[in-house]
Motif scaffolding. Structure first.
Motif, PDB file in Angstrom:
ATOM      1  N   TYR A 191       0.827  -1.204   0.000  1.00  0.00           N
ATOM      2  CA  TYR A 191       0.000   0.000   0.000  1.00  0.00           C
ATOM      3  C   TYR A 191       0.858   1.249   0.000  1.00  0.00           C
ATOM      4  CZ  TYR A 191      -3.376  -3.467   1.477  1.00  0.00           C
ATOM      5  OH  TYR A 191      -4.142  -4.585   1.548  1.00  0.00           O
ATOM      6  N   SER A 192       1.879   1.241   0.880  1.00  0.00           N
ATOM      7  CA  SER A 192       2.684   2.445   0.960  1.00  0.00           C
ATOM      8  C   SER A 192       3.501   2.627  -0.313  1.00  0.00           C
ATOM      9  CB  SER A 192       3.598   2.414   2.181  1.00  0.00           C
ATOM     10  OG  SER A 192       4.498   1.348   2.071  1.00  0.00           O
ATOM     11  N   GLU A 193       3.944   1.539  -0.902  1.00  0.00           N
ATOM     12  CA  GLU A 193       4.695   1.671  -2.150  1.00  0.00           C
ATOM     13  C   GLU A 193       3.816   2.221  -3.256  1.00  0.00           C
ATOM     14  OE1 GLU A 193       6.434  -2.148  -2.695  1.00  0.00           O
ATOM     15  OE2 GLU A 193       8.131  -1.689  -1.402  1.00  0.00           O
ATOM     16  N   ALA A 194       2.572   1.759  -3.287  1.00  0.00           N
ATOM     17  CA  ALA A 194       1.644   2.309  -4.296  1.00  0.00           C
ATOM     18  C   ALA A 194       1.498   3.807  -4.104  1.00  0.00           C
ATOM     19  CB  ALA A 194       0.298   1.610  -4.170  1.00  0.00           C
ATOM     20  N   SER A 195       1.342   4.202  -2.859  1.00  0.00           N
ATOM     21  CA  SER A 195       1.160   5.621  -2.572  1.00  0.00           C
ATOM     22  C   SER A 195       2.391   6.425  -2.970  1.00  0.00           C
ATOM     23  CB  SER A 195       0.871   5.798  -1.081  1.00  0.00           C
ATOM     24  OG  SER A 195       1.021   7.138  -0.709  1.00  0.00           O
ATOM     25  N   PHE A 209       0.574   9.315   6.874  1.00  0.00           N
ATOM     26  CA  PHE A 209      -0.679   9.802   7.451  1.00  0.00           C
ATOM     27  C   PHE A 209      -1.900   9.400   6.629  1.00  0.00           C
ATOM     28  CE2 PHE A 209       0.433  11.873  11.202  1.00  0.00           C
ATOM     29  CZ  PHE A 209       1.671  12.464  11.047  1.00  0.00           C
ATOM     30  N   LYS A 210      -1.719   9.355   5.311  1.00  0.00           N
ATOM     31  CA  LYS A 210      -2.893   9.057   4.485  1.00  0.00           C
ATOM     32  C   LYS A 210      -3.168   7.571   4.366  1.00  0.00           C
ATOM     33  CE  LYS A 210      -2.470  12.867   1.223  1.00  0.00           C
ATOM     34  NZ  LYS A 210      -2.167  13.097  -0.193  1.00  0.00           N
ATOM     35  N   VAL A 211      -2.117   6.790   4.281  1.00  0.00           N
ATOM     36  CA  VAL A 211      -2.297   5.370   3.965  1.00  0.00           C
ATOM     37  C   VAL A 211      -1.990   4.447   5.136  1.00  0.00           C
ATOM     38  CG1 VAL A 211      -1.504   3.497   2.501  1.00  0.00           C
ATOM     39  CG2 VAL A 211      -1.827   5.769   1.544  1.00  0.00           C
ATOM     40  N   ASP A 212      -0.782   4.584   5.697  1.00  0.00           N
ATOM     41  CA  ASP A 212      -0.363   3.612   6.700  1.00  0.00           C
ATOM     42  C   ASP A 212      -1.123   3.750   8.005  1.00  0.00           C
ATOM     43  OD1 ASP A 212       2.959   4.115   5.514  1.00  0.00           O
ATOM     44  OD2 ASP A 212       1.616   2.435   5.109  1.00  0.00           O
ATOM     45  N   LEU A 213      -1.186   4.974   8.501  1.00  0.00           N
ATOM     46  CA  LEU A 213      -1.740   5.154   9.843  1.00  0.00           C
ATOM     47  C   LEU A 213      -3.146   4.556   9.995  1.00  0.00           C
ATOM     48  CD1 LEU A 213      -1.310   6.169  12.626  1.00  0.00           C
ATOM     49  CD2 LEU A 213      -2.073   8.419  11.934  1.00  0.00           C
ATOM     50  N   MET A 238       4.318  18.700   4.008  1.00  0.00           N
ATOM     51  CA  MET A 238       4.604  17.395   4.621  1.00  0.00           C
ATOM     52  C   MET A 238       5.810  17.508   5.527  1.00  0.00           C
ATOM     53  SD  MET A 238       2.167  16.567   3.049  1.00  0.00           S
ATOM     54  CE  MET A 238       1.394  17.569   1.823  1.00  0.00           C
ATOM     55  N   ARG A 239       6.817  18.186   5.020  1.00  0.00           N
ATOM     56  CA  ARG A 239       7.971  18.435   5.858  1.00  0.00           C
ATOM     57  C   ARG A 239       7.535  19.288   7.039  1.00  0.00           C
ATOM     58  NH1 ARG A 239      13.238  16.876   3.421  1.00  0.00           N
ATOM     59  NH2 ARG A 239      11.694  15.258   3.135  1.00  0.00           N
ATOM     60  N   MET A 291       2.623   7.195  -6.483  1.00  0.00           N
ATOM     61  CA  MET A 291       1.657   8.199  -6.933  1.00  0.00           C
ATOM     62  C   MET A 291       2.057   9.590  -6.502  1.00  0.00           C
ATOM     63  SD  MET A 291      -2.046   6.468  -6.779  1.00  0.00           S
ATOM     64  CE  MET A 291      -1.989   5.168  -5.569  1.00  0.00           C
ATOM     65  N   GLY A 292       3.279   9.737  -5.991  1.00  0.00           N
ATOM     66  CA  GLY A 292       3.800  11.078  -5.756  1.00  0.00           C
ATOM     67  C   GLY A 292       3.731  11.562  -4.318  1.00  0.00           C
ATOM     68  N   ASN A 293       3.363  10.714  -3.407  1.00  0.00           N
ATOM     69  CA  ASN A 293       3.327  11.156  -2.009  1.00  0.00           C
ATOM     70  C   ASN A 293       4.620  10.825  -1.298  1.00  0.00           C
ATOM     71  OD1 ASN A 293       0.527  12.013  -1.889  1.00  0.00           O
ATOM     72  ND2 ASN A 293       0.032   9.841  -2.147  1.00  0.00           N
TER      73      ASN A 293
END
Lengths: 547, 230, 371
Positions: A449-453, A465-469, C1-2, A456-458
């Protein structure tokens, strides 16, 4: 070449890694100070100690630890197998109750039992009223034997949890295959389940060992001459920090020995057992006298390891409520909560950062950082205190100029003997708990999941914060709860490092008991246990929700 | 009286209301190899577990080799049924050698007898040289053959195979299929094979039972299985 | 983000700063009032930083945790209107703190058990000489430091207690006799890690020399019915339980047990007898609790007033009836139990020696195997 390194640098050393590294360095400092202290000449007391006491301390600590590990492992394994492989009346109730002893710190159990079973305690008094002549030898709790039994009764859940978790997740196909190949349940246990669980047993047993070596309350109360008791005695009784430091170093050597043994035991297993099947092991229903035997045995353990001491404490608290409950007490309660919450925040922060870094890069460096951060758990509180105090004293010395400029006076010790020091020490000691929780949490979701994110430029933080948490918040919570529980129960470190006149529930209970006012110790003890039960329940509920 | 008789089987997960089987029936002659074919979720593996005794039916009868295994107040434990089951992940005991794994189901034999049987079984699956190796040292195909040998060694009345080919890649599949078919013929053992792949079933089985998919779960009954000649 | 990271780190740092501040309020490195009388604190904290002498406060660093002490403080507050703030800890902690804080220490009085510890405090330079006629008349010279850095508050004897149904007082004579063969397997005592025992041995070293004392210690250890465990009260319980016949114990525990709320404890205490050893020779071991005036006391007048109160006839009678220690003020009337025990000969040594000999005593105890 240089561009390659630069790229690597940019890739690896973002803010996350830096924070992680800082954490590791901070966590390492106390141990370094201890080692550095060894380089000086030993004090005159040290010769006396090495000649007369060192061997005794080592033997006593080893005997206590070894005995407890054996007994606790036995109990943990048997109960785990019983509750995983079989079904009998009240099994679900017992599976939960076997976790509850974790809410009762061993030193509280020690005071309670020694008082209950003493000549004037409830048990003997009742027996005398019944006209039964009492053989004192059976009631000599304040001894090595008694200590081993008490430690085992209240630490077996570590082994129980690990073995049970393993059996539930990993053993189903093996156990069922074994049954289908014609083996009776006992044979299945000894030839298949037990050998496969050795990893889990060793893991749980080392937790037990670290708890025993860390303990101060039980050893002091029972008069056992363990390493930790000796460190306290030398530090406070003989005013000799240098010798205390050397004792601490000796204890560290013992701990490293345990680590090595654990590594060796784990290395022999060259295979990796994957989690198989979402269908849990089908239980075998027990019927008739065997079922009753299981119920009686489980009740016996549950009584001894939880209900009996809690009921006794409730009675004592009832007697002494007026004496003990006052505004100071509320202050103490809020102290405990304050310190615990601060520690949870700091610990989980570093745990999350470090384990996230680790699972992204899986480099030797990040693994080492993770290990360094987790090291604190195996260092006994007394040893850690010496190191932390040394660190803070030197920091204060260096900042003396700053303090004077701020108008705080000369030769002031601001950071030492403040809450910062205590929280710092707690965080080092319990970071491993949070880190392990986060490690398993991240393991479960994997990297995809985090690799996908990221693709996508994050960036790393946004991804987190958006995906893992959202995905690992269960683990964060679980880790936080466990850290909270550990801080509430903690004794030796608090005793040594707390600011003056700062009492937690644990130190209060300890103080009452050492002043031979055991009944008054009941109320703070019960509050600790209540917080503990709350934590255990939350943790249990979280675990059920996940699966 | 068929060798394997299942009649009026009813089962729901966790004893709930959602019946997986309701009045299911099945019969198999001795020596036959049946394939259970159907999409995932159709209860194929569950049927195997019921036959093996790892789960108990809510209603109905199961009889194997003339002995009642489940039905009425009777329930025979898995270790007494003489039913062999090869799991999807093989479940070879990782802490024992291949030879010890195969010997695991052999009770009541003297040591030389046991060694002989193990040798025979390993020979049948062409793993004679691997007796002293550990499962994690074997390739996927080898592990599967070892699992077969282990299940067959105690000469079970009924052999159940749960998705035996799902972990293998395509070329390996073809050869293993042939080997398995030959093994089953050779030993003459009654067996049931669960798979979602029609080709696998057609390659090996004498009869195929189609398990209906989810919404047709209500009555799963196939008294006269569709027979596909090979 | 930083930015989020920067924000996080800043929050973390500010939290740390706040926590340090909080450490001050709770822990007292900044010197506000803590514990005790929260009701009076607003005015008191303002005054503590203003002119000390006019404030109604005295800060007591006490290593005694007896309830009767706090009752005395309450009584003192009622009678004088001066607020008493207690900072509790172990003696070592408190002395350490006073040393470190130096001039900025807010300790006014230091109260502790054991003459050796009082001497240690004096040697550490945290006490100053007391000048108070009242105190000198309350407390006889033998109970004062020779430089008047501390005065005793109460005393206790460490005696031999015996099971009344098995031992007759005629069989007992001296501490030394307990090491003789006839008492084999009949003696119990608490651990050597306890200060009371260490001071006992320190006194023997002073009177009889190290060699003889070590011999005695080895002898008594050989006579132990069990390895030392528990506190003094547990030794009494061991006598009641038949584990041993004689034990070494402080006198005040007997008093406290006889008046305990726990009926079982009372029963135990009723069955033991108290024997004051060495009456024909060197005397029974006596130890003291004492009060010292802190070197940098900010509320010196109030501190002296409190000390005078605690050693006055009124204060002493309150104390002895609460804790069953012996009062130091000869004018105080003893409770019935202590009267029954009567007069007894005590060791003729300087209490400071208990501290001076402590290290030798501890090592001796280790060598003799007294656990």
């Amino acid at each position: 070449m240089k561009t390659l390194l630069l790229r690597r640098w940019k890739q690896r050393f973002g803010a996350w890694s830096v924070i992680s590294g800082i954490g590791a360095v901070l966590a390492l400092l106390p141990s370094l100070y201890i080692l550095a202290g060894l380089l000086g000449k030993p004090g005159e007391n040290w010769a006396h100690i090495t000649e007369y006491m060192l061997l005794d301390y080592a033997l006593e600590s080893l005997l206590l630890t070894g005995g407890t590990v054996v007994l606790a492992s036995l109990a943990g394994i048997v109960l785990a197998w019983l509750t995983v492989a079989y079904d009998y009346p009240l099994r679900r109730f017992f599976s939960f109750v076997f976790l509850l002893p974790l809410a009762i710190p061993p030193y509280i159990a020690a005071y309670t039992y020694s008082s209950m079973l003493s000549y004037t305690g409830s048990v003997q008094t009742w027996l005398r009223e019944m006209g039964v002549a009492v053989n004192q030898n059976y009631f000599d709790v304040m001894s090595m034997k008694g200590a081993i039994i008490i430690f085992s009764l209240f630490l077996f859940p570590y082994v129980y949890l690990m073995v049970r978790s393993f059996l539930e997740k990993h053993s189903a196909s093996f156990v069922e295959s074994a049954r289908l190949l014609g083996r009776n349940p006992l044979s299945v246990f000894f030839r298949v389940a037990l050998p496969l669980s050795t990893g889990a047993v060793v893991g749980g047993a080392s937790l037990v060992a670290f708890e025993v070596l860390n303990d101060y309350g039980v050893s002091k109360h029972f008069g056992l001459q363990t390493f930790t008791a000796a460190i306290f005695k030398t530090w406070f009784g003989m005013y000799d920090i240098d010798s205390a430091l050397r004792l601490a170093a000796s204890l560290m050597a013992l701990i490293i020995g345990i680590f090595v043994i654990e590594r060796l035991l784990r290395r022999r297993k060259r295979y990796h057992i994957p989690a198989n099947r979402s269908v849990p092991l089908t239980r075998r229903k027990l019927k008739g006298p065997v079922a009753w035997l299981a119920v009686i045995f489980s009740s016996f353990i549950a009584l001894l390891s939880f209900f009996l001491p809690v009921v006794q404490l409730l009675i004592w608290a009832w007697w002494t409520f007026e004496d003990v409950w006052n505004e100071k007490f509320v202050g103490m309660l809020s102290n405990t909560l304050l310190v615990s919450c601060f520690t949870v925040v700091i610990t989980m922060f570093f745990a999350v950062v470090a384990s996230n870094v680790n699972r992204q890069w899986r480099s030797p460096l990040s693994l080492t950082v993770g290990r360094l951060l987790s090291m604190g758990y195996s260092i006994p509180g007394a040893v850690l205190s010496i190191g932390v105090l040394a660190v803070f004293l030197s920091v204060d010395k260096r900042l003396a100029g700053v303090y004077a400029a701020l108008g705080l006076g000369h030769n002031k010790l601001v950071l030492s003997m403040s809450l910062v020091m205590v929280v710092f020490a707690y965080s080092i000691r319990f970071l491993a708990v949070g880190y392990n929780a986060m490690d398993s949490g991240f393991d479960r979701i994997g990297n995809k999941y985090s690799e996908a994110s990221r693709t996508m430029g994050n960036g790393m933080t946004a991804t987190f914060f958006k995906v893992d948490l959202p995905l690992v918040k269960g683990a964060v919570l679980a880790g936080g709860i466990m850290v909270f529980l550990e801080v509430v129960k903690e004794l030796p470190l608090t005793l040594l490092l707390r600011p003056f006149n700062f009492d937690t529930l644990a130190t209060k209970a300890y103080q009452y008991a050492s002043d031979e006012q055991i009944h008054q110790a009941a109320l703070p003890s019960l509050l600790i246990i209540a917080l503990g039960i709350g934590s255990v329940c939350l943790y249990h509920w979280l675990g059920r929700r996940k699966s | 009286m068929a060798y394997v008789e299942v009649s009026g089987l009813r089962y729901a997960y966790g004893g709930g209301r959602d019946n997986v089987f309701n009045g299911f029936s099945l019969s198999l002659e001795k020596g036959q190899t049946a394939g259970l074919l159907g999409p995932s979720g159709s209860g194929k593996s569950t049927l195997l577990r019921l036959l093996a005794g790892l789960d108990a039916p809510l209603d109905g009868r199961i009889a194997i080799g003339g002995t009642l295994m489940a039905g009425g107040s009777v329930f025979v434990q898995p270790e007494r049924r003489g039913v062999g089951l090869v799991f999807q992940d093989y479940a070879l005991f990782p802490h024992m050698t291949v030879g010890q794994n195969v010997a695991f189901g052999l009770r009541g034999m003297s040591r030389p007898e046991r060694r002989k049987v193990v040798g025979e079984m390993l020979g049948m699956v062409r793993l004679e040289d691997f007796a002293k190796r550990y499962p994690h040292e074997l390739s996927g195909g080898q592990q599967q053959r070892a699992a077969f040998a282990r299940a067959l060694a105690p000469r079970p009345r009924l052999l159940l195979l749960d998705e035996p080919f799902s972990n293998l890649d395509a070329d390996l599949k073809a050869s293993i299929r042939r080997e398995l078919k030959q093994l089953l013929r050779q030993t003459g053992i009654t067996s049931i094979l669960v798979t979602h792949d029609r080709e696998d079933a057609e390659a090996i089985c004498d009869t195929i039972i189609m398990m209906p998919s989810g919404d047709k779960r209500e009555t799963v009954s196939a008294p006269e299985p569709a027979v596909v000649r090979l | 983000m930083r930015n989020k990271i920067v924000a996080g780190v800043l929050t973390f740092l500010s939290a740390a700063v706040i926590v340090t501040g909080c450490g001050g309020t709770n822990g007292g490195t900044k010197g506000e009032n803590n514990s005790g009388t929260n009701g009076a604190s607003p005015s008191a904290s303002a005054e503590a930083t203003a002119k000390p002498e006019k404030s109604g406060v005295v800060n007591v660093f006490t290593a005694r945790h007896y309830d009767i002490d706090f009752a005395m403080f309450d009584q003192f507050e009622k009678e004088t209107g001066i607020t008493v703030n207690e900072i509790k800890g172990t003696a070592e902690e408190l002395v350490e703190r006073m040393k470190r804080e130096g001039e900025s220490s807010e300790a006014d009085l230091f109260i502790t058990v054991d003459g050796g510890v009082l001497n240690y405090a004096k040697e550490s330079g945290v006490l100053q000489p007391i000048e108070s006629e009242t105190l000198f008349s309350n407390v006889p010279e033998k109970f004062r430091d020779k430089d008047n850095n501390w005065v005793a508050l109460a005393s206790r004897a460490r005696v031999i207690v015996y099971a009344k149904d098995r031992v007759k007082p005629e069989q007992l004579s001296t501490y030394e006799a307990l090491a003789e063969p006839q008492w084999k397997g009949k003696v119990v005592a608490r651990s050597s890690t306890n200060m009371y025992n260490q001071s006992l041995i320190a006194s023997f070293i002073e009177l009889n020399g190290e060699a003889k004392t070590e011999e005695w210690a080895k002898g008594i250890v050989a006579n132990f019915a069990r390895d030392p465990e528990g506190g003094d009260r547990d030794q009494a319980k061991a006598l009641a339980a038949g584990i041993a016949d004689v034990a070494i114990m402080n006198t005040y525990y007997v008093g406290q047990m006889l008046h305990s709320k726990d009926a079982e404890e009372v029963k135990v205490a009723e069955n033991i007898g108290v024997f004051f050893p060495n009456q024909e020779t060197t005397g029974t071991h006596l130890n003291i609790s004492g009060i010292g005036l802190a070197a940098h006391a900010k509320n010196k007048e109030n501190a002296l007033k409190l000390a005078e109160y605690m050693t006055s006839k009124e204060g002493q009678e309150m104390l002895t009836n609460g804790s069953f220690e012996f009062p130091v003020n000869p004018a105080a009337e003893l409770p019935q139990l202590l009267k029954e025990w009567g007069q007894f000969k005590t060791q003729d040594i300087q209490y400071a020696q208990l501290g001076v000999n402590n290290k030798a005593a501890t090592e001796l105890l280790n060598r003799s195997g007294w656990k």
